[in-house]
Design an enzyme around this catalytic site. Structure first.
Site, mmCIF file in Angstrom:
data_model
loop_
_atom_site.group_PDB
_atom_site.id
_atom_site.type_symbol
_atom_site.label_atom_id
_atom_site.label_comp_id
_atom_site.label_asym_id
_atom_site.label_seq_id
_atom_site.Cartn_x
_atom_site.Cartn_y
_atom_site.Cartn_z
ATOM 1 N N ASP A 78 68.604 29.011 -28.318
ATOM 2 C CA ASP A 78 67.990 30.346 -28.353
ATOM 3 C C ASP A 78 68.081 31.053 -27.008
ATOM 4 O OD1 ASP A 78 67.217 29.005 -30.616
ATOM 5 O OD2 ASP A 78 65.158 29.754 -30.600
ATOM 6 N N ASP B 124 53.024 31.320 -28.683
ATOM 7 C CA ASP B 124 53.574 31.230 -27.333
ATOM 8 C C ASP B 124 53.913 32.589 -26.729
ATOM 9 O OD1 ASP B 124 53.324 28.458 -27.063
ATOM 10 O OD2 ASP B 124 55.119 28.132 -28.266
HETATM 11 N N1 ARG Z 1 51.159 25.194 -32.572
HETATM 12 C C1 ARG Z 1 51.114 24.725 -31.239
HETATM 13 C C2 ARG Z 1 50.554 25.768 -30.316
HETATM 14 O O1 ARG Z 1 50.519 26.910 -30.686
HETATM 15 C C3 ARG Z 1 52.450 24.216 -30.766
HETATM 16 C C4 ARG Z 1 53.493 25.269 -30.554
HETATM 17 C C5 ARG Z 1 54.828 24.654 -30.324
HETATM 18 N N2 ARG Z 1 55.715 25.586 -29.753
HETATM 19 C C6 ARG Z 1 57.018 25.561 -29.933
HETATM 20 N N3 ARG Z 1 57.724 26.453 -29.314
HETATM 21 N N4 ARG Z 1 57.588 24.693 -30.718
HETATM 22 O O2 ARG Z 1 50.159 25.489 -29.230
#
Ligand code: ARG
Length: 411
Positions: A15, A125
């Site tokens: 990505d 994120d």
């Molecule tokens: N759901 C978890 C959180 O929001 C993990 C996120 C994982 N992020 C990823 N880019 N795979 O903290």
């Protein structure tokens, strides 16, 4: 006129590689990339610099943030006792602010006017990165390609990469989205989207399955000073090494696996699998030590604030006055959280097997079933009478009311 410059938070995966190209094409930016080493491991970091330059970046920064992450973010989170929705030890969430901070610092250092990240438009994120940027330098423009471009999926990304001669990872397509750092690894998406289906046995990286763990339990003693862990079995460790060591020990015993359907900040539920072996053990030992050393009311109040603290980390609100204010309270409570907790690990479980602290409020003579000089059992009668007075009053009045109603209805 010189090109405007942008700093991209770069992982080196498909990505963010595609993003480098896309930013050049769409915006004609001079692209600087910043990779945060948060403990994702050597294989993810190998060859990054070369790859980024090949894809079109003009400068590459690889920043080792492990020590800062553990000392300034993870340990305060452990002190707070923060766990999201009762299960998630916040491994991804806690790493985002420190990455966001470094992104801002890098942008300032190279005179960039914008930053970019590879988080998607559905997840938490993006919010965490962008809250960090807004809090620390609100003048930076933020570009989130996943919210802008018309690539819809991983295979769209693959096609884009092929068309633009971007080296595509030779490894088989990952069946889920993975995020790893020193504290945890998370798996989401793909086949895990069916919450009724167990993850594959071979997906896990930091823990063995509890059923495959050793037949013999292992004792692990963790020592804390003001709520900060500093030694394992009497041997001192720096913050990073301590977490790594606990990951090994706890992972070997199948400790720290979580399967959770959680509430995301954007409103939908998502299913995630987490491995946080060392973190699970640390959180357990820290709580035991607090129960041994804190007074009742402080401990109970702290439990309430821990929920808020976890929510705040999950929501990306690290750089806020509320977090700082809560830290003021939490740091005060940790003054006496010093001592050693012995734990026993066995097939995915942790039990406490010993407690030592100079600051304990546990008074053996006070609580003993044997005869003692300190406590006058007669005092309990007055306590119960007064503390229970509201119950007594309500009981009396209710009986009177019933009697009155009976008299009225029979007359
Ligand atoms: N759901 C978890 C959180 O929001 C993990 C996120 C994982 N992020 C990823 N880019 N795979 O903290």
């Amino acid at each position: 006129m010189a090109k405007e410059r942008i700093v991209l938070a770069y992982s080196g995966g498909l990505d963010t590689s595609v993003i480098v190209k896309w930013l050049q094409e769409k915006y004609d930016y001079d692209i600087v990339v910043m990779t945060a080493n948060v403990g994702q491991g050597e294989t993810e970091l190998a060859g990054l610099e070369e790859k980024a330059i090949k894809t079109g970046a003009t400068r590459v920064f690889i920043e080792d943030l492990r020590e800062e992450l553990v000392k300034d973010y993870i340990f305060p989170m452990v002190q707070a006792g923060a766990v999201y929705e009762g299960k998630y030890l916040l491994g991804t969430a806690i790493a985002r602010p420190v990455i966001g901070k470094k992104l801002v610092e890098t942008a300032e250092k190279v005179g960039a006017t914008a930053v970019a990240h590879g988080a998607t438009g559905k997840g938490n994120d993006q919010v965490r990165f962008e809250f960090a940027v807004k809090a620390l330098n609100p003048y930076l423009k933020i570009i989130a390609p996943w919210r802008e471009w018309d690539l819809k999926s991983r295979s769209d990304c693959m096609d884009y990469a092929c068309q633009h001669n971007i080296p595509v990872p030779v490894t088989a397509e990952k069946p889920y989205s993975i995020d790893r750092n020193i504290w945890h690894i998370s798996f989401e998406g793909g086949i895990l989207e069916d919450p009724d289906r167990e993850p594959d046995h071979d997906m896990f990286r930091l823990t063995v399955a509890p059923e495959d763990a050793p037949e013999q339990p292992e004792e692990v003693a963790i020592s804390f000073e003001r709520g900060i862990p500093y030694a394992i079995n009497g041997k001192k460790f720096g913050p990073v090494e301590l977490v790594e060591e606990l990951n090994c020990i706890a992972g070997k015993h199948g400790v720290g696996r979580v399967d959770l359907v959680e509430n995301r900040l954007l409103g939908m539920k998502s299913r995630g699998i987490y491995e946080t072996p060392g973190g699970t053990l640390l959180a357990f030992a820290h709580r035991e030590l607090e129960q041994y050393t804190l007074d009742r009311e402080t401990y109970h109040y702290k439990e309430v604030l821990a929920l808020k603290y976890a929510e705040l980390i999950y929501y990306g609100l690290w750089f806020t006055p509320l977090r700082e204010a809560l830290d003021g309270f939490i740091q005060k409570t940790q003054e006496t959280v010093c001592g050693t907790i012995k734990t026993k690990l066995y097939k995915g479980n942790i039990n406490v097997s010993g407690r030592k602290s100079l600051h304990t409020l546990y008074h053996p003579e006070m609580v003993t079933f044997e005869a003692d000089e300190l406590f006058n059992q007669k005092d309990a009668e007055g306590f119960i009478n007064l503390y229970g007075l509201p119950l007594t009053i309500k009981g009396i009045l209710e009986l009177q009311k019933k009697k009155l109603l009976r008299e009225v209805s029979s007359s």
